[in-house]
Design a protein around this motif. Structure first.
Motif, PDB file in Angstrom:
ATOM      1  N   ALA A 111      17.439   3.869   0.247  1.00  0.00           N
ATOM      2  CA  ALA A 111      18.215   4.656   1.209  1.00  0.00           C
ATOM      3  C   ALA A 111      19.218   3.791   1.952  1.00  0.00           C
ATOM      4  O   ALA A 111      20.202   4.303   2.492  1.00  0.00           O
ATOM      5  CB  ALA A 111      17.283   5.357   2.195  1.00  0.00           C
ATOM      6  N   LEU A 112      18.988   2.473   1.979  1.00  0.00           N
ATOM      7  CA  LEU A 112      19.931   1.587   2.669  1.00  0.00           C
ATOM      8  C   LEU A 112      21.304   1.606   1.992  1.00  0.00           C
ATOM      9  O   LEU A 112      22.292   1.150   2.561  1.00  0.00           O
ATOM     10  CB  LEU A 112      19.394   0.154   2.706  1.00  0.00           C
ATOM     11  CG  LEU A 112      18.257  -0.089   3.694  1.00  0.00           C
ATOM     12  CD1 LEU A 112      17.771  -1.523   3.592  1.00  0.00           C
ATOM     13  CD2 LEU A 112      18.715   0.200   5.110  1.00  0.00           C
ATOM     14  N   LEU A 136       0.084   5.881  -2.992  1.00  0.00           N
ATOM     15  CA  LEU A 136       1.475   5.460  -2.820  1.00  0.00           C
ATOM     16  C   LEU A 136       1.670   4.039  -3.321  1.00  0.00           C
ATOM     17  O   LEU A 136       2.767   3.490  -3.248  1.00  0.00           O
ATOM     18  CB  LEU A 136       1.879   5.543  -1.343  1.00  0.00           C
ATOM     19  CG  LEU A 136       2.014   6.953  -0.778  1.00  0.00           C
ATOM     20  CD1 LEU A 136       2.147   6.908   0.730  1.00  0.00           C
ATOM     21  CD2 LEU A 136       3.215   7.653  -1.381  1.00  0.00           C
ATOM     22  N   MET A 177      13.340  12.282  -3.557  1.00  0.00           N
ATOM     23  CA  MET A 177      12.094  12.141  -2.801  1.00  0.00           C
ATOM     24  C   MET A 177      10.987  12.972  -3.435  1.00  0.00           C
ATOM     25  O   MET A 177       9.842  12.525  -3.531  1.00  0.00           O
ATOM     26  CB  MET A 177      12.303  12.608  -1.357  1.00  0.00           C
ATOM     27  CG  MET A 177      12.983  11.592  -0.479  1.00  0.00           C
ATOM     28  SD  MET A 177      13.178  12.285   1.162  1.00  0.00           S
ATOM     29  CE  MET A 177      13.966  10.919   1.995  1.00  0.00           C
ATOM     30  N   LEU A 182      28.200   9.626   1.144  1.00  0.00           N
ATOM     31  CA  LEU A 182      27.225  10.310   2.004  1.00  0.00           C
ATOM     32  C   LEU A 182      26.991  11.738   1.501  1.00  0.00           C
ATOM     33  O   LEU A 182      25.857  12.225   1.484  1.00  0.00           O
ATOM     34  CB  LEU A 182      27.714  10.323   3.448  1.00  0.00           C
ATOM     35  CG  LEU A 182      27.658   8.985   4.179  1.00  0.00           C
ATOM     36  CD1 LEU A 182      27.995   9.183   5.639  1.00  0.00           C
ATOM     37  CD2 LEU A 182      26.294   8.345   4.045  1.00  0.00           C
ATOM     38  N   LEU A 209      23.413  13.241   0.242  1.00  0.00           N
ATOM     39  CA  LEU A 209      22.737  14.467   0.671  1.00  0.00           C
ATOM     40  C   LEU A 209      22.275  15.270  -0.532  1.00  0.00           C
ATOM     41  O   LEU A 209      21.261  15.952  -0.481  1.00  0.00           O
ATOM     42  CB  LEU A 209      23.695  15.311   1.505  1.00  0.00           C
ATOM     43  CG  LEU A 209      23.865  14.856   2.948  1.00  0.00           C
ATOM     44  CD1 LEU A 209      24.934  15.672   3.623  1.00  0.00           C
ATOM     45  CD2 LEU A 209      22.551  14.997   3.684  1.00  0.00           C
ATOM     46  N   VAL A 241       7.045   4.623  -0.996  1.00  0.00           N
ATOM     47  CA  VAL A 241       7.878   4.941   0.171  1.00  0.00           C
ATOM     48  C   VAL A 241       8.790   3.759   0.495  1.00  0.00           C
ATOM     49  O   VAL A 241       9.949   3.941   0.888  1.00  0.00           O
ATOM     50  CB  VAL A 241       6.997   5.289   1.386  1.00  0.00           C
ATOM     51  CG1 VAL A 241       7.854   5.807   2.521  1.00  0.00           C
ATOM     52  CG2 VAL A 241       5.968   6.317   1.017  1.00  0.00           C
ATOM     53  N   TRP A 242       8.262   2.568   0.325  1.00  0.00           N
ATOM     54  CA  TRP A 242       9.063   1.358   0.560  1.00  0.00           C
ATOM     55  C   TRP A 242      10.299   1.355  -0.338  1.00  0.00           C
ATOM     56  O   TRP A 242      11.417   1.111   0.113  1.00  0.00           O
ATOM     57  CB  TRP A 242       8.208   0.120   0.305  1.00  0.00           C
ATOM     58  CG  TRP A 242       8.987  -1.158   0.280  1.00  0.00           C
ATOM     59  CD1 TRP A 242       9.468  -1.802  -0.815  1.00  0.00           C
ATOM     60  CD2 TRP A 242       9.402  -1.932   1.416  1.00  0.00           C
ATOM     61  NE1 TRP A 242      10.152  -2.928  -0.455  1.00  0.00           N
ATOM     62  CE2 TRP A 242      10.129  -3.032   0.916  1.00  0.00           C
ATOM     63  CE3 TRP A 242       9.234  -1.802   2.785  1.00  0.00           C
ATOM     64  CZ2 TRP A 242      10.685  -4.001   1.744  1.00  0.00           C
ATOM     65  CZ3 TRP A 242       9.786  -2.772   3.607  1.00  0.00           C
ATOM     66  CH2 TRP A 242      10.495  -3.855   3.091  1.00  0.00           C
ATOM     67  N   TRP A 296      23.025   4.154   1.628  1.00  0.00           N
ATOM     68  CA  TRP A 296      23.861   5.067   2.424  1.00  0.00           C
ATOM     69  C   TRP A 296      24.690   4.290   3.432  1.00  0.00           C
ATOM     70  O   TRP A 296      25.923   4.365   3.397  1.00  0.00           O
ATOM     71  CB  TRP A 296      22.999   6.104   3.147  1.00  0.00           C
ATOM     72  CG  TRP A 296      22.402   7.175   2.288  1.00  0.00           C
ATOM     73  CD1 TRP A 296      21.951   7.032   1.016  1.00  0.00           C
ATOM     74  CD2 TRP A 296      22.170   8.529   2.651  1.00  0.00           C
ATOM     75  NE1 TRP A 296      21.450   8.223   0.568  1.00  0.00           N
ATOM     76  CE2 TRP A 296      21.563   9.159   1.558  1.00  0.00           C
ATOM     77  CE3 TRP A 296      22.409   9.263   3.807  1.00  0.00           C
ATOM     78  CZ2 TRP A 296      21.201  10.496   1.578  1.00  0.00           C
ATOM     79  CZ3 TRP A 296      22.038  10.608   3.822  1.00  0.00           C
ATOM     80  CH2 TRP A 296      21.447  11.214   2.717  1.00  0.00           C
ATOM     81  N   PRO A 297      24.023   3.586   4.369  1.00  0.00           N
ATOM     82  CA  PRO A 297      24.838   2.819   5.319  1.00  0.00           C
ATOM     83  C   PRO A 297      25.708   1.781   4.626  1.00  0.00           C
ATOM     84  O   PRO A 297      26.861   1.573   5.057  1.00  0.00           O
ATOM     85  CB  PRO A 297      23.817   2.142   6.241  1.00  0.00           C
ATOM     86  CG  PRO A 297      22.502   2.450   5.717  1.00  0.00           C
ATOM     87  CD  PRO A 297      22.599   3.522   4.708  1.00  0.00           C
ATOM     88  N   GLU A 355      19.260  12.887  -2.584  1.00  0.00           N
ATOM     89  CA  GLU A 355      18.095  12.312  -1.910  1.00  0.00           C
ATOM     90  C   GLU A 355      16.877  13.240  -1.913  1.00  0.00           C
ATOM     91  O   GLU A 355      15.757  12.792  -2.180  1.00  0.00           O
ATOM     92  CB  GLU A 355      18.471  11.926  -0.484  1.00  0.00           C
ATOM     93  CG  GLU A 355      17.447  11.030   0.202  1.00  0.00           C
ATOM     94  CD  GLU A 355      17.311   9.658  -0.442  1.00  0.00           C
ATOM     95  OE1 GLU A 355      18.339   9.021  -0.661  1.00  0.00           O
ATOM     96  OE2 GLU A 355      16.177   9.247  -0.721  1.00  0.00           O
ATOM     97  N   ASN A 411      11.736   3.870  -1.698  1.00  0.00           N
ATOM     98  CA  ASN A 411      12.638   4.925  -1.247  1.00  0.00           C
ATOM     99  C   ASN A 411      13.436   4.479  -0.019  1.00  0.00           C
ATOM    100  O   ASN A 411      14.651   4.688   0.065  1.00  0.00           O
ATOM    101  CB  ASN A 411      11.800   6.171  -0.913  1.00  0.00           C
ATOM    102  CG  ASN A 411      12.635   7.428  -0.847  1.00  0.00           C
ATOM    103  OD1 ASN A 411      13.848   7.378  -0.958  1.00  0.00           O
ATOM    104  ND2 ASN A 411      11.991   8.545  -0.647  1.00  0.00           N
ATOM    105  N   ALA A 412      12.740   3.833   0.926  1.00  0.00           N
ATOM    106  CA  ALA A 412      13.410   3.409   2.164  1.00  0.00           C
ATOM    107  C   ALA A 412      14.487   2.374   1.862  1.00  0.00           C
ATOM    108  O   ALA A 412      15.588   2.418   2.415  1.00  0.00           O
ATOM    109  CB  ALA A 412      12.382   2.846   3.143  1.00  0.00           C
ATOM    110  N   ALA A 434       0.835  -1.211   0.000  1.00  0.00           N
ATOM    111  CA  ALA A 434       0.000   0.000   0.000  1.00  0.00           C
ATOM    112  C   ALA A 434       0.867   1.257   0.000  1.00  0.00           C
ATOM    113  O   ALA A 434       0.427   2.316  -0.439  1.00  0.00           O
ATOM    114  CB  ALA A 434      -0.928  -0.011   1.209  1.00  0.00           C
ATOM    115  N   VAL A 435       2.086   1.147   0.516  1.00  0.00           N
ATOM    116  CA  VAL A 435       2.979   2.314   0.544  1.00  0.00           C
ATOM    117  C   VAL A 435       4.223   2.012  -0.290  1.00  0.00           C
ATOM    118  O   VAL A 435       5.346   2.350   0.092  1.00  0.00           O
ATOM    119  CB  VAL A 435       3.367   2.703   1.984  1.00  0.00           C
ATOM    120  CG1 VAL A 435       2.167   3.240   2.720  1.00  0.00           C
ATOM    121  CG2 VAL A 435       3.940   1.520   2.732  1.00  0.00           C
TER     122      VAL A 435
END
Lengths: 294, 183
Positions: free
Chosen positions: A96-97, A146, A133, A122, A126, A89-90, A99-100, A129, A92-93, A85-86
């Protein structure tokens, strides 16, 4: 609305993505060069003094994991492994992994040059990202959902790329920056002897560099459901359209790769914040006004 | 059943990784242990049916912790993160405070007369959240956004060495010689 996919799709997803990533890497390799990274399987891990080996390995493993997890919402035709359902955003999240992942791979070996590579990513993160988004938000805004399936459904008549060209361009830019690939490859640049990937060897190196191609394929593939109408198209079946469009996006990225100069991350940050972000906001505003007026 | 199992697994990860934060001698490990704990909390929020909030927690915490690791190492490990450091200070006092706070919270959670659920969960919690944020809470969100944005700009202004127009030309060695940042 997207139909539920059978369970075996979840199992098939990683190998299918791996094949796609390998094909892209082969297509990008200069003539005469094979898939050199595959040789890494037969090599040992590289050891450095006072390394934080678990963190380095975690970084190397996290990168492909992030790409495959993000691909869960990627529809083939009108079906995806899980049409969350999202979903936007999923994606995107999970992206984003990276980065680490890159920073850990750079930090872990306890080597100055690889650490510089990690910090570079990193800084680059910045920069890309925030516009990224906004681009994802714009596509979700146009569909009023979404859910990736709903975004595809909203493009039945008109592809989003026609009235959100800026968001589409920003997404492609971010895809390359996210996979620190092409003009954005400073985090693993030659000037820092391979940067974040410099001290990785053996399975770690294969996982990290392979994960980078996976991330590029998944991020480029995400442009298809978000902006290029997903499986919609005449004559051909839906799954075929998805493949054709994904291949076209990847081909465009590969073609552009050698035609653009390398971008230093601090310069990119200045452009990203003063030019790209306002443009992306303006694009979102236009889409919001159109959606309100409908 | 599966939900219960997931809840307990995530809870164990959250608490375990949270404890690990104080057991690590490396800021990098401590920060990423914290990220693991916070991601597990995000998973718990998803289990509550608030998909959007849960995934956003994971997204935001990932980005935040990645950056926080840089600052933690820069300011707290010395020199430049090369030697280990302890996350524990004032061990006994901190342990007493933690135990006290935990006892208080646990007692509150167990003893408080929780109200019965009134009404039903909305069909789409994400939509309900958005309507709430952009409706009754609009003023709060706007003020919050402006304050955060002003903070970011102020911090960048304070942190940068040179002003708006005097950026060094490409390849200038002079800035580096003066001890300025290396691009």
């Amino acid at each position: 609305m997207a139909e539920a996919a059978p369970l075996w799709w979840a199992l098939a997803l990683p190998p299918v993505l791996a094949v796609a990533a390998a094909a892209t890497a082969l297509a990008a390799a200069p003539a005469g060069h094979g898939v050199a990274p595959l040789r890494e399987l037969a090599r040992r891990r590289r050891r450095t003094v006072a390394a934080d080996a678990p963190l380095a390995t975690l970084g190397a493993v996290l990168l492909p994991l992030a790409a495959v997890s993000g691909a869960v919402v990627l529809p083939l035709g009108f079906r995806s492994v899980s049409d969350l359902a999202v979903g936007v955003v999923w994606f995107n999240a999970m992206a984003a992994l990276a980065w680490p992942a890159v920073w850990l791979a750079g930090w872990g070996p306890n080597s100055a040059l690889s650490l510089i590579g990690g910090y570079r990513f990193l800084a680059q993160g910045l920069a890309y990202e925030v516009p990224h988004m906004l681009a994802l938000t714009t596509a979700a805004l146009g569909a009023g959902s979404l859910r990736v399936g709903a975004v595809v459904e909203a493009q039945r008549g008109l592809w989003f790329v026609t009235w959100m060209p800026v968001a589409f361009a920003v997404h492609l830019l971010s895809a390359a920056a996210m996979a620190f690939w092409g003009p954005f490859d400073r985090p693993v640049g030659r000037d820092v002897a391979g940067g974040a990937a410099g001290e990785l060897g053996g399975a770690d190196r294969l996982s990290f560099l392979g994960g980078r191609w996976l991330l590029l394929v998944v991020a480029a593939g995400m442009a298809v459901p978000l902006f290029l109408g997903g499986g919609h198209g005449p004559l051909l079946p839906a799954w075929c359209w998805t493949l054709v469009k994904t291949a076209a996006v990847l081909a465009a990225l590969l073609w552009l790769r050698r035609r653009l100069p390398a971008v230093r991350m601090d310069r990119f940050a200045a452009v990203a914040w003063t030019v790209v972000t306002p443009l992306a906001v303006a694009q979102a505003l236009v889409v919001a006004v159109v959606v309100l007026g409908r | 059943m599966l939900g219960d199992l997931l809840f307990w697994v995530l809870a164990a990860v959250a608490v375990g990784a949270g404890g690990l934060v104080f057991g690590c001698a490396s800021m990098a490990r401590a920060t990423y242990a914290l990220l693991a704990a916070l991601s597990a909390v995000g998973g718990e929020v998803v289990l509550l049916g608030l998909d959007y909030l849960g995934v956003v927690i994971v997204l935001m915490m990932t980005l935040e912790m990645a950056l926080m690791a840089v600052f933690m190492i820069m300011f707290m490990m010395s020199p430049s993160g090369l030697s280990p450091m302890s996350m524990r200070h004032n061990t006994r006092g901190a342990a007493a405070i933690c135990a006290g706070v935990f006892g208080l919270l646990a007692a509150g959670a167990l003893l408080a007369p929780w109200p019965e659920r009134a009404g039903r969960a909305p069909a789409d919690p994400t939509r309900a959240l958005g309507l709430s944020l952009m409706g009754p809470q609009m003023l709060t969100m706007t003020v919050l956004g402006m304050v955060l944005f002003a903070t970011i700009v102020a911090v960048v202004v304070l942190a940068t060495r040179h002003g708006r127009y005097d950026r060094p030309p490409a390849g200038a060695r002079e800035a580096a010689r003066r001890g300025g940042e290396v691009g």
